[in-house]
Scaffold this motif. Sequence first.
Motif, mmCIF file in Angstrom:
data_model
loop_
_atom_site.group_PDB
_atom_site.id
_atom_site.type_symbol
_atom_site.label_atom_id
_atom_site.label_comp_id
_atom_site.label_asym_id
_atom_site.label_seq_id
_atom_site.Cartn_x
_atom_site.Cartn_y
_atom_site.Cartn_z
ATOM 1 N N GLN A 49 7.099 82.395 -11.044
ATOM 2 C CA GLN A 49 7.769 83.563 -11.340
ATOM 3 C C GLN A 49 8.750 83.466 -12.423
ATOM 4 N N ILE A 50 9.525 82.222 -12.377
ATOM 5 C CA ILE A 50 10.586 82.081 -13.418
ATOM 6 C C ILE A 50 9.877 81.843 -14.862
ATOM 7 N N ASP A 51 8.664 81.054 -14.762
ATOM 8 C CA ASP A 51 7.887 81.088 -15.937
ATOM 9 C C ASP A 51 7.562 82.351 -16.778
ATOM 10 N N THR A 52 7.089 83.328 -15.668
ATOM 11 C CA THR A 52 6.708 84.609 -16.211
ATOM 12 C C THR A 52 7.971 85.420 -16.641
ATOM 13 N N TRP A 53 9.047 85.426 -16.033
ATOM 14 C CA TRP A 53 10.279 86.050 -16.680
ATOM 15 C C TRP A 53 10.801 85.255 -18.037
ATOM 16 N N GLN A 54 10.653 83.949 -18.248
ATOM 17 C CA GLN A 54 11.094 83.213 -19.428
ATOM 18 C C GLN A 54 10.218 83.852 -20.478
ATOM 19 N N SER A 55 9.078 83.732 -20.249
ATOM 20 C CA SER A 55 7.859 84.385 -21.204
ATOM 21 C C SER A 55 8.285 85.632 -21.712
ATOM 22 N N LEU A 57 11.175 87.261 -21.188
ATOM 23 C CA LEU A 57 12.366 87.267 -22.286
ATOM 24 C C LEU A 57 12.248 86.498 -23.647
ATOM 25 N N GLN A 58 11.252 85.544 -23.782
ATOM 26 C CA GLN A 58 11.178 85.304 -25.043
ATOM 27 C C GLN A 58 10.107 86.183 -26.111
ATOM 28 N N ASN A 59 9.459 86.943 -25.363
ATOM 29 C CA ASN A 59 8.780 88.090 -26.155
ATOM 30 C C ASN A 59 9.729 89.135 -26.410
ATOM 31 N N LEU A 60 10.831 89.367 -25.907
ATOM 32 C CA LEU A 60 11.669 90.250 -26.147
ATOM 33 C C LEU A 60 12.770 90.021 -27.147
ATOM 34 N N GLN A 61 12.916 88.496 -27.188
ATOM 35 C CA GLN A 61 13.727 87.862 -28.215
ATOM 36 C C GLN A 61 12.865 87.850 -29.497
ATOM 37 N N SER A 62 11.648 87.636 -29.534
ATOM 38 C CA SER A 62 10.756 87.580 -30.712
ATOM 39 C C SER A 62 10.843 88.906 -31.153
ATOM 40 N N VAL A 90 17.906 98.215 -32.644
ATOM 41 C CA VAL A 90 18.333 96.678 -32.631
ATOM 42 C C VAL A 90 19.307 96.355 -31.652
ATOM 43 N N VAL A 91 20.626 97.082 -31.706
ATOM 44 C CA VAL A 91 21.506 96.793 -30.759
ATOM 45 C C VAL A 91 20.928 96.933 -29.268
ATOM 46 N N ASP A 92 20.262 98.327 -29.001
ATOM 47 C CA ASP A 92 19.868 98.311 -27.723
ATOM 48 C C ASP A 92 18.891 96.958 -27.061
ATOM 49 N N LEU A 93 17.934 96.803 -27.955
ATOM 50 C CA LEU A 93 17.078 95.540 -27.728
ATOM 51 C C LEU A 93 18.020 94.289 -27.321
ATOM 52 N N ASP A 94 18.941 94.256 -28.216
ATOM 53 C CA ASP A 94 20.040 92.763 -27.927
ATOM 54 C C ASP A 94 20.594 93.197 -26.506
ATOM 55 N N LYS A 95 21.239 94.297 -26.498
ATOM 56 C CA LYS A 95 21.577 94.534 -25.119
ATOM 57 C C LYS A 95 20.841 94.198 -23.803
ATOM 58 N N ASN A 96 19.523 94.696 -23.949
ATOM 59 C CA ASN A 96 18.401 94.658 -23.046
ATOM 60 C C ASN A 96 18.105 93.004 -22.684
ATOM 61 N N ILE A 97 18.052 92.328 -23.905
ATOM 62 C CA ILE A 97 17.949 90.797 -23.707
ATOM 63 C C ILE A 97 19.167 90.211 -22.837
ATOM 64 N N LYS A 98 20.422 90.600 -23.306
ATOM 65 C CA LYS A 98 21.524 90.202 -22.471
ATOM 66 C C LYS A 98 21.504 90.465 -21.138
ATOM 67 N N THR A 99 21.320 91.852 -21.100
ATOM 68 C CA THR A 99 21.304 92.238 -19.321
ATOM 69 C C THR A 99 19.995 91.424 -18.715
ATOM 70 N N THR A 100 19.132 91.455 -19.141
ATOM 71 C CA THR A 100 17.816 90.614 -18.447
ATOM 72 C C THR A 100 18.245 89.377 -18.111
ATOM 73 N N THR A 101 18.892 88.586 -19.011
ATOM 74 C CA THR A 101 19.048 87.185 -18.983
ATOM 75 C C THR A 101 20.132 87.172 -17.877
ATOM 76 N N SER A 102 21.038 87.975 -17.826
ATOM 77 C CA SER A 102 22.075 87.867 -16.778
ATOM 78 C C SER A 102 21.524 88.394 -15.424
ATOM 79 N N LEU A 103 20.839 89.398 -15.391
ATOM 80 C CA LEU A 103 20.216 89.857 -14.058
ATOM 81 C C LEU A 103 19.318 88.722 -13.624
#
Length: 184
Positions: A49-55, A57-62, A90-103
Amino acid sequence: MKNFKVAFTFVLFLFFGLSNAQKIGVVDTDYILNKLPQYKEAEARLNSQIDTWQSELQNLQSEYERKKAAFESEKVLLIGDQLKLREKEVVDLDKNIKTTTSLRFGANGEITKLRTNLVQPFQDQIWNAIKTMSEKNGLGIVLDKSNNISVIFLQKKYDFTDKVLDILLKGTEKKEKTNNKSKK
């Protein structure tokens, strides 16, 4: 006479202290956890599950990097609402990445909660096995050497890790036999 009374009292306390000394044992709960097949299976599911979430997150980052680069290169051509809309994406996507990472990966994130839920039942089983083993062996104190307790030297006869593991694995074998019989 007073020195005699003090010395006698000291010897008396020493004698009773030694005669009532508690037997101490040591276990390694990390070792026990890693030897339990059910724990390994649950941990593998969690790691998947962690690997899936990391993947994800990497897709969102890309996607963020791609959109940010496109925005930066086209910024001079955009005007008014188009500029604001693309910048907001761009700003919303950055916020989404930060929120997802934190959650998911934060101190109180989903991974921490899932890991706690994963380990708790096994810790309860280990606690019950330690209690059973300590009662059988007359131990008054049981230390866990995996919890940052510095054990400089330990004679094998005071290490009860394998006895606790035996209790747990016997309980697992009984459950598996019961489950296999009920499936037939």
